[in-house]
Design a protein around this motif. Structure first.
Motif, PDB file in Angstrom:
ATOM      1  N   ASN A 188      75.990  68.079 -86.016  1.00 31.34           N
ATOM      2  CA  ASN A 188      76.648  67.812 -84.726  1.00 31.34           C
ATOM      3  C   ASN A 188      77.458  66.512 -84.735  1.00 31.34           C
ATOM      4  OD1 ASN A 188      74.132  66.407 -84.628  1.00 31.34           O
ATOM      5  ND2 ASN A 188      74.303  66.211 -82.412  1.00 31.34           N
ATOM      6  N   SER A 189      77.709  65.967 -85.945  1.00 27.00           N
ATOM      7  CA  SER A 189      78.649  64.849 -86.119  1.00 27.00           C
ATOM      8  C   SER A 189      79.707  65.313 -87.120  1.00 27.00           C
ATOM      9  CB  SER A 189      77.930  63.615 -86.660  1.00 27.00           C
ATOM     10  OG  SER A 189      76.980  63.150 -85.741  1.00 27.00           O
ATOM     11  N   PRO A 190      80.671  66.123 -86.660  1.00 24.65           N
ATOM     12  CA  PRO A 190      81.566  66.798 -87.608  1.00 24.65           C
ATOM     13  C   PRO A 190      82.632  65.916 -88.255  1.00 24.65           C
ATOM     14  CG  PRO A 190      82.076  67.447 -85.339  1.00 24.65           C
ATOM     15  CD  PRO A 190      80.880  66.549 -85.272  1.00 24.65           C
ATOM     16  N   PHE A 191      82.921  64.759 -87.695  1.00 23.22           N
ATOM     17  CA  PHE A 191      83.914  63.861 -88.300  1.00 23.22           C
ATOM     18  C   PHE A 191      83.593  62.426 -87.906  1.00 23.22           C
ATOM     19  CE2 PHE A 191      85.527  65.730 -84.389  1.00 23.22           C
ATOM     20  CZ  PHE A 191      85.873  64.615 -83.649  1.00 23.22           C
ATOM     21  N   SER A 192      84.345  61.488 -88.483  1.00 21.48           N
ATOM     22  CA  SER A 192      84.046  60.057 -88.301  1.00 21.48           C
ATOM     23  C   SER A 192      85.266  59.295 -87.826  1.00 21.48           C
ATOM     24  CB  SER A 192      83.658  59.434 -89.645  1.00 21.48           C
ATOM     25  OG  SER A 192      82.416  59.857 -90.065  1.00 21.48           O
ATOM     26  N   GLY A 245      92.324  60.509 -95.822  1.00 21.13           N
ATOM     27  CA  GLY A 245      91.531  60.904 -94.653  1.00 21.13           C
ATOM     28  C   GLY A 245      90.153  61.432 -94.967  1.00 21.13           C
ATOM     29  N   LYS A 246      89.715  61.321 -96.236  1.00 19.50           N
ATOM     30  CA  LYS A 246      88.401  61.880 -96.631  1.00 19.50           C
ATOM     31  C   LYS A 246      87.620  60.837 -97.417  1.00 19.50           C
ATOM     32  CE  LYS A 246      89.477  66.504 -96.096  1.00 19.50           C
ATOM     33  NZ  LYS A 246      89.010  67.074 -94.858  1.00 19.50           N
ATOM     34  N   LEU A 247      86.307  61.007 -97.402  1.00 23.72           N
ATOM     35  CA  LEU A 247      85.458  60.105 -98.183  1.00 23.72           C
ATOM     36  C   LEU A 247      84.196  60.825 -98.628  1.00 23.72           C
ATOM     37  CD1 LEU A 247      84.733  57.120 -99.094  1.00 23.72           C
ATOM     38  CD2 LEU A 247      83.503  56.962 -96.935  1.00 23.72           C
ATOM     39  N   LYS A 248      83.898  60.709 -99.925  1.00 24.52           N
ATOM     40  CA  LYS A 248      82.590  61.155-100.416  1.00 24.52           C
ATOM     41  C   LYS A 248      81.695  59.921-100.344  1.00 24.52           C
ATOM     42  CE  LYS A 248      80.257  63.269-104.362  1.00 24.52           C
ATOM     43  NZ  LYS A 248      79.063  63.361-103.550  1.00 24.52           N
ATOM     44  N   VAL A 249      80.621  60.002 -99.572  1.00 29.89           N
ATOM     45  CA  VAL A 249      79.783  58.808 -99.384  1.00 29.89           C
ATOM     46  C   VAL A 249      79.115  58.472-100.722  1.00 29.89           C
ATOM     47  CG1 VAL A 249      77.933  57.752 -98.033  1.00 29.89           C
ATOM     48  CG2 VAL A 249      79.365  59.522 -96.994  1.00 29.89           C
ATOM     49  N   PRO A 250      79.321  57.237-101.225  1.00 27.26           N
ATOM     50  CA  PRO A 250      78.765  56.866-102.528  1.00 27.26           C
ATOM     51  C   PRO A 250      77.243  57.011-102.571  1.00 27.26           C
ATOM     52  CG  PRO A 250      80.340  55.202-101.773  1.00 27.26           C
ATOM     53  CD  PRO A 250      80.115  56.148-100.623  1.00 27.26           C
ATOM     54  N   ASP A 251      76.725  57.326-103.762  1.00 22.08           N
ATOM     55  CA  ASP A 251      75.273  57.545-103.850  1.00 22.08           C
ATOM     56  C   ASP A 251      74.535  56.327-104.399  1.00 22.08           C
ATOM     57  OD1 ASP A 251      76.018  57.624-106.436  1.00 22.08           O
ATOM     58  OD2 ASP A 251      75.327  59.675-106.839  1.00 22.08           O
ATOM     59  N   THR A 252      75.160  55.146-104.239  1.00 24.42           N
ATOM     60  CA  THR A 252      74.486  53.915-104.656  1.00 24.42           C
ATOM     61  C   THR A 252      73.327  53.628-103.687  1.00 24.42           C
ATOM     62  OG1 THR A 252      76.518  53.024-103.716  1.00 24.42           O
ATOM     63  CG2 THR A 252      76.104  52.534-106.010  1.00 24.42           C
ATOM     64  N   PRO A 253      72.277  52.946-104.169  1.00 26.23           N
ATOM     65  CA  PRO A 253      71.079  52.736-103.333  1.00 26.23           C
ATOM     66  C   PRO A 253      71.348  51.983-102.027  1.00 26.23           C
ATOM     67  CG  PRO A 253      70.628  52.160-105.616  1.00 26.23           C
ATOM     68  CD  PRO A 253      72.098  52.413-105.528  1.00 26.23           C
ATOM     69  N   GLY A 254      70.546  52.264-101.021  1.00 30.35           N
ATOM     70  CA  GLY A 254      70.714  51.628 -99.711  1.00 30.35           C
ATOM     71  C   GLY A 254      72.028  52.070 -99.102  1.00 30.35           C
ATOM     72  N   PHE A 255      72.708  51.154 -98.429  1.00 28.12           N
ATOM     73  CA  PHE A 255      74.027  51.487 -97.869  1.00 28.12           C
ATOM     74  C   PHE A 255      75.137  51.295 -98.915  1.00 28.12           C
ATOM     75  CE2 PHE A 255      71.660  50.732 -93.900  1.00 28.12           C
ATOM     76  CZ  PHE A 255      71.972  51.919 -93.248  1.00 28.12           C
ATOM     77  N   GLY A 261      96.784  60.795 -93.986  1.00 24.48           N
ATOM     78  CA  GLY A 261      95.867  61.924 -94.161  1.00 24.48           C
ATOM     79  C   GLY A 261      94.778  62.056 -93.109  1.00 24.48           C
ATOM     80  N   PHE A 262      94.822  61.254 -92.052  1.00 17.04           N
ATOM     81  CA  PHE A 262      93.797  61.355 -91.006  1.00 17.04           C
ATOM     82  C   PHE A 262      94.053  62.587 -90.135  1.00 17.04           C
ATOM     83  CE2 PHE A 262      93.689  56.885 -92.206  1.00 17.04           C
ATOM     84  CZ  PHE A 262      92.325  56.653 -92.295  1.00 17.04           C
ATOM     85  N   ILE A 263      92.979  63.063 -89.450  1.00 19.20           N
ATOM     86  CA  ILE A 263      93.143  64.260 -88.610  1.00 19.20           C
ATOM     87  C   ILE A 263      93.635  63.939 -87.211  1.00 19.20           C
ATOM     88  CG2 ILE A 263      91.479  65.745 -89.808  1.00 19.20           C
ATOM     89  CD1 ILE A 263      89.430  65.001 -87.601  1.00 19.20           C
ATOM     90  N   GLY A 264      93.615  62.649 -86.861  1.00 19.44           N
ATOM     91  CA  GLY A 264      94.067  62.266 -85.532  1.00 19.44           C
ATOM     92  C   GLY A 264      94.224  60.770 -85.429  1.00 19.44           C
ATOM     93  N   GLY A 265      94.824  60.331 -84.335  1.00 18.26           N
ATOM     94  CA  GLY A 265      95.021  58.901 -84.133  1.00 18.26           C
ATOM     95  C   GLY A 265      94.654  58.522 -82.713  1.00 18.26           C
ATOM     96  N   ASP A 287      79.997  67.817 -98.172  1.00 19.18           N
ATOM     97  CA  ASP A 287      80.314  67.056 -99.388  1.00 19.18           C
ATOM     98  C   ASP A 287      81.049  65.761 -99.097  1.00 19.18           C
ATOM     99  OD1 ASP A 287      79.189  69.029-100.846  1.00 19.18           O
ATOM    100  OD2 ASP A 287      81.092  70.087-101.221  1.00 19.18           O
ATOM    101  N   GLU A 288      81.867  65.776 -98.037  1.00 15.29           N
ATOM    102  CA  GLU A 288      82.654  64.576 -97.761  1.00 15.29           C
ATOM    103  C   GLU A 288      82.886  64.446 -96.268  1.00 15.29           C
ATOM    104  OE1 GLU A 288      86.246  65.151-100.013  1.00 15.29           O
ATOM    105  OE2 GLU A 288      86.908  66.796 -98.740  1.00 15.29           O
ATOM    106  N   LEU A 289      83.241  63.221 -95.855  1.00 15.68           N
ATOM    107  CA  LEU A 289      83.527  62.970 -94.446  1.00 15.68           C
ATOM    108  C   LEU A 289      85.018  63.140 -94.182  1.00 15.68           C
ATOM    109  CD1 LEU A 289      81.466  59.690 -93.871  1.00 15.68           C
ATOM    110  CD2 LEU A 289      80.772  62.045 -93.421  1.00 15.68           C
ATOM    111  N   THR A 290      85.322  63.548 -92.955  1.00 20.93           N
ATOM    112  CA  THR A 290      86.702  63.681 -92.494  1.00 20.93           C
ATOM    113  C   THR A 290      86.898  62.640 -91.398  1.00 20.93           C
ATOM    114  OG1 THR A 290      86.548  66.042 -92.881  1.00 20.93           O
ATOM    115  CG2 THR A 290      88.332  65.322 -91.432  1.00 20.93           C
TER     116      THR A 290
END
Ligand SMILES: C[C@H](O)[C@H](O)[C@@H](O)[C@@H](O)C(=O)O
Ligand SMILES: [Mg+2]
Length: 390
Positions: free
Chosen positions: A331-335, A364-374, A171-175, A153-156
């Motif tokens: 296999n890309s569990p976080f960003s 530290g989280k993001l729901k990727v917007p569902d707007t067209p293209g990027f 709120g990030f998981i690491g630095g 649902d969202e990126l970490t």
């Protein structure tokens, strides 16, 4: 309805944007960071002094026959604009927007005599990303839907910057910090590298991930010594310790690294062939930059190969271009989120001020917007020029 490509245009911009090393005034990203050029004392204090920001931003626009425009931004500047206008445009104009594989293959094969990696692959990536943006806009779908849809649902995120302690509060998981002193700075530099890590560990406690980004600056011997001493302070991973061409060195570093410490690299690697060689070194995480490695079309292949190899893919930076990809792959569990604030104390969109609607992580989280293209647009207030046209 199948749309054809009517026109391809290439522009450049200067200052910040996709060439995020092109900052002015004080910025942590240019403050005594170890690099392959640190062997020369006169180029140690600033990466801009040796030209890390010479390229500038390339903007690729692709217009379909109904007037819809897709675009992308990457690091390639005027050289990239020349390549697009004078060489690559011929493989696009008149082709179907959906001809992604053939267009990629023709761009790659036709540039082999002067390309294979570096700025040529950055440019090919830019064209590929603009095509995906256009296809998403024509189909009224976000790029992640074109890639098979989200698996979460969202990126970490982890944050890259000078202040992991602030990243923790945000709120990030690491630095991930830049390593500041390379082998040429001897034992004193090694001590400073370790002191900084120890200080940060003190501030963030035991569990928060701390990583060192070595930006190609070390040799195997220094890396192994640093890794073992840094393990005492719980360093989670050591990134891009060696020059990208030293595949044999990466294999040796992986063999000699402390148990449990991840060896990561790949932001300056490109194409399935480069990553095939890198995967053979058995590094733990590969980090293709989707704006440099060949675009989404190539990243899909790199990622599938890595998955079959049991290796994680955590793309380097690249903002929305990697978010739409990462959300579709197990296999890309976080960003990664690159802190572009000058002292890494606040969240600033990575390609600021070039894009409008560039999403950023919250807590530290993001729901990727569902707007067209990027889902982003070019900021009309940023001056761009079209240095060549065909
Ligand atoms: C912080 C690093 O030196 C680089 O500036 C950054 O681009 C990179 O290597 C990263 O992993 O984000
Ligand atoms: Mg890095």
């Amino acid at each position: 309805m199948k749309h054809k490509i009517a026109q391809v245009r290439a522009y450049t911009t200067r200052g910040k944007g996709a060439d995020y090393h092109d900052q002015s005034g004080y910025h942590w990203i240019d403050d005594h960071i170890a690099t392959p050029m640190s062997a020369y004392p006169e180029f140690r204090q600033s990466r801009q002094s040796f030209g890390i920001n010479v390229l500038g931003t390339l903007v690729v626009e692709i217009e379909a026959d109904d007037g819809t425009v897709g675009f992308s931004v990457t690091t390639a500047g005027e050289i990239g604009a020349w390549i697009v206008e004078k060489h690559l445009a011929r493989f696009l104009e008149g082709a179907y927007v959906t001809d992604l594989e053939r267009i990629w293959d023709q761009m790659y094969r036709s540039t082999l005599f002067y390309g294979r990696r570096g700025v040529v692959l950055n440019t090919i990536s830019g064209v590929d990303l603009a095509l995906y943006d256009l296809l998403g806009k024509l189909r009224d779908e976000p790029v992640y839907a074109l890639l098979g849809g989200p698996v979460r649902d969202e990126l970490t995120f982890y944050a890259t910057g000078a202040r992991p302690d602030i990243a923790q509060q945000l709120g990030f998981i690491g630095g991930k910090m830049p390593l500041q002193h390379g082998p040429a700075e001897g034992e004193e530099g090694m001590r400073k590298n370790l002191e900084k890590l120890a200080d940060m560990r003190e501030r963030v406690g035991e569990d928060f991930w701390l990583m060192y980004d070595c930006w190609m600056s070390l040799d195997v011997d220094y890396s192994v010594r640093l890794a073992h001493r840094a393990a005492e302070h719980g360093l989670r991973w050591m990134e891009e310790a060696l020059i990208p061409d030293d595949y044999w060195g990466y294999a040796e570093l992986k063999r000699r690294a402390p148990e449990g410490m991840l060896i990561t690299t790949g932001e300056h690697e490109a194409t399935r062939w480069g990553f095939r060689q890198l995967l053979e070194t058995e590094v733990d995480i590969i980090q293709p930059d989707v704006g440099w490695c060949g675009g989404i079309t190539e990243l899909l292949k790199i990622s599938a190969m890595a998955d079959a190899h049991g290796t994680m893919v955590v793309p380097h930076g690249s903002s929305v271009y990697s978010y739409h990809f990462v959300v579709t792959r197990t296999n890309s569990p976080f960003s990664e989120f690159l802190m572009m604030h000058e002292t890494a104390e606040e969240i600033v969109p990575m390609f600021s001020p070039l894009l409008l609607n560039e999403p950023v992580p919250e807590n530290g989280k993001l729901k990727v917007p569902d707007t067209p293209g990027f889902g982003v647009e070019l900021n009309p207030d940023v001056e761009r020029i079209r240095p060549y046209s065909h």
